[in-house]
Scaffold this motif. Structure first.
Motif, PDB file in Angstrom:
ATOM      1  N   ALA A 170       0.833  -1.205   0.000  1.00 31.39           N
ATOM      2  CA  ALA A 170       0.000   0.000   0.000  1.00 31.39           C
ATOM      3  C   ALA A 170       0.865   1.252   0.000  1.00 31.39           C
ATOM      4  O   ALA A 170       0.577   2.229  -0.700  1.00 31.39           O
ATOM      5  CB  ALA A 170      -0.921  -0.010   1.224  1.00 31.39           C
ATOM      6  N   MET A 171       1.951   1.206   0.796  1.00 33.04           N
ATOM      7  CA  MET A 171       2.862   2.344   0.853  1.00 33.04           C
ATOM      8  C   MET A 171       3.552   2.556  -0.489  1.00 33.04           C
ATOM      9  O   MET A 171       3.687   3.696  -0.967  1.00 33.04           O
ATOM     10  CB  MET A 171       3.905   2.123   1.956  1.00 33.04           C
ATOM     11  N   ILE A 202       3.373   5.816  -2.911  1.00 35.72           N
ATOM     12  CA  ILE A 202       4.555   6.539  -3.389  1.00 35.72           C
ATOM     13  C   ILE A 202       4.517   6.677  -4.908  1.00 35.72           C
ATOM     14  O   ILE A 202       4.780   7.749  -5.460  1.00 35.72           O
ATOM     15  CB  ILE A 202       5.846   5.813  -2.936  1.00 35.72           C
ATOM     16  N   VAL A 203       4.167   5.568  -5.577  1.00 35.21           N
ATOM     17  CA  VAL A 203       4.076   5.586  -7.044  1.00 35.21           C
ATOM     18  C   VAL A 203       3.013   6.585  -7.484  1.00 35.21           C
ATOM     19  O   VAL A 203       3.201   7.360  -8.439  1.00 35.21           O
ATOM     20  CB  VAL A 203       3.762   4.179  -7.592  1.00 35.21           C
ATOM     21  N   ALA A 204       1.854   6.574  -6.783  1.00 35.63           N
ATOM     22  CA  ALA A 204       0.766   7.494  -7.130  1.00 35.63           C
ATOM     23  C   ALA A 204       1.211   8.939  -6.941  1.00 35.63           C
ATOM     24  O   ALA A 204       0.904   9.810  -7.776  1.00 35.63           O
ATOM     25  CB  ALA A 204      -0.462   7.193  -6.269  1.00 35.63           C
ATOM     26  N   ALA A 247       2.972  14.043  -9.232  1.00 38.16           N
ATOM     27  CA  ALA A 247       3.975  15.109  -9.328  1.00 38.16           C
ATOM     28  C   ALA A 247       4.446  15.275 -10.763  1.00 38.16           C
ATOM     29  O   ALA A 247       4.613  16.398 -11.261  1.00 38.16           O
ATOM     30  CB  ALA A 247       5.150  14.791  -8.408  1.00 38.16           C
ATOM     31  N   GLU A 248       4.661  14.144 -11.436  1.00 40.99           N
ATOM     32  CA  GLU A 248       5.107  14.175 -12.828  1.00 40.99           C
ATOM     33  C   GLU A 248       4.034  14.805 -13.720  1.00 40.99           C
ATOM     34  O   GLU A 248       4.332  15.608 -14.625  1.00 40.99           O
ATOM     35  CB  GLU A 248       5.404  12.751 -13.295  1.00 40.99           C
ATOM     36  N   ALA A 249       2.786  14.473 -13.463  1.00 40.15           N
ATOM     37  CA  ALA A 249       1.675  15.030 -14.240  1.00 40.15           C
ATOM     38  C   ALA A 249       1.569  16.531 -14.017  1.00 40.15           C
ATOM     39  O   ALA A 249       1.338  17.306 -14.959  1.00 40.15           O
ATOM     40  CB  ALA A 249       0.373  14.339 -13.857  1.00 40.15           C
ATOM     41  N   SER A 250       1.746  16.935 -12.747  1.00 41.56           N
ATOM     42  CA  SER A 250       1.684  18.365 -12.431  1.00 41.56           C
ATOM     43  C   SER A 250       2.813  19.132 -13.103  1.00 41.56           C
ATOM     44  O   SER A 250       2.612  20.226 -13.657  1.00 41.56           O
ATOM     45  CB  SER A 250       1.760  18.545 -10.913  1.00 41.56           C
TER      46      SER A 250
END
Length: 200
Positions: free
Chosen positions: A168-169, A173-175, A180-183
Motif C-alpha cells: 500500500a505504501m 509513493i508511485v501514485a 507530481a510528474e503530471a503536475s
C-alpha cells in the motif's frame, strides 16, 4: 423378503453381515451393510435408539481407517449428537473425533474433543486407568501442536499484513510520483502556451 426390507430381522441380518465382512477385510461391503442397519434402526426406532451412537462410531472408524478422515469425522460428529447412556462409549466417540480432527490439521478442536474424552474417562474409570492416561498424553501432544500451529499462523498473518502495508505504501509513493510528474508536465505545457501567446 417375507417381512419386508424394514423388518427387525433385516436389521439383524445387515448387522451380522457387516460384522462378518468387516472381519474378513471386506470393508466396502461391510460398510454398506452397517449403513443399511443404521438407516433401518433409525427409521424404525427413532434417532435416539441406543445402538445408533455405536453404529455411527463404527462407521466413522471404518472410514478413518480407510484413509478418509473427513468422512470419518462426519460420522463421529453424528455419533456424538445421539443420546448415549454409556459414558465409556461417549468417551471413545470423543477420542475418535479428536484423532480425526488432528488428522486433518485442526489441533485446537482436537484438543477440545480430547478434553471431553479425558473428563469422561477420569470420572468413570479414575485417573490411573490406561484410557485416562492415554487421553492425558494426547491432550499434552495436541496442546503442544496447537500452540505451535497458533504461533505459526500468527506469524504468517503478521507477515501478510506487513506485506499488505508495504504494498500500500509503495502504491501510494508511485501514485504521488505520477501525480507530481503530471503536475510538472502540466506546468510546462502551460508555460509553453503563455510564451507562444506572448510572441503573437
Amino acid at each position: 423378503q417375507l417381512g419386508g426390507f424394514d423388518h427387525p430381522e433385516a436389521v439383524n441380518s445387515h448387522s451380522t453381515l457387516a460384522h462378518i465382512l468387516l472381519n474378513s477385510n471386506e470393508a466396502g461391503e461391510g460398510i454398506k451393510h452397517l449403513r443399511a442397519a443404521t438407516y433401518l434402526t433409525e427409521l424404525m426406532a427413532g434417532r435416539n435408539h441406543t445402538d445408533l451412537g455405536g453404529n455411527y462410531h463404527k462407521l466413522g472408524t471404518m472410514y478413518h481407517e480407510l484413509g478418509s478422515p473427513v468422512n470419518g469425522l462426519r460420522f463421529y460428529q453424528e455419533a456424538s449428537s445421539r443420546e448415549n447412556a454409556d459414558r465409556i462409549v461417549s468417551g471413545m466417540i470423543a477420542k475418535s473425533t479428536a484423532l480425526a480432527l488432528a488428522n486433518v490439521g485442526h489441533f485446537k478442536s482436537a484438543l477440545e474433543s480430547e478434553k471431553r474424552a479425558y473428563n469422561l474417562y477420569r470420572s468413570t474409570l479414575g485417573e490411573n486407568h490406561e484410557l485416562t492416561k492415554s487421553s492425558a498424553q494426547n491432550m499434552s501432544h495436541f496442546t503442544k501442536i496447537a500452540v505451535e500451529q497458533g504461533t505459526r499462523i500468527a506469524k504468517e498473518e503478521k507477515k501478510r499484513k506487513d506485506e499488505q502495508a508495504a504494498n500500500a505504501m509503495a502504491s501510494e509513493i508511485v501514485a504521488d510520483e505520477l501525480a507530481a510528474e503530471a503536475s510538472k508536465s502540466y506546468k510546462k505545457k502551460k508555460n509553453k502556451s503563455k510564451k507562444s501567446k506572448g510572441k503573437k
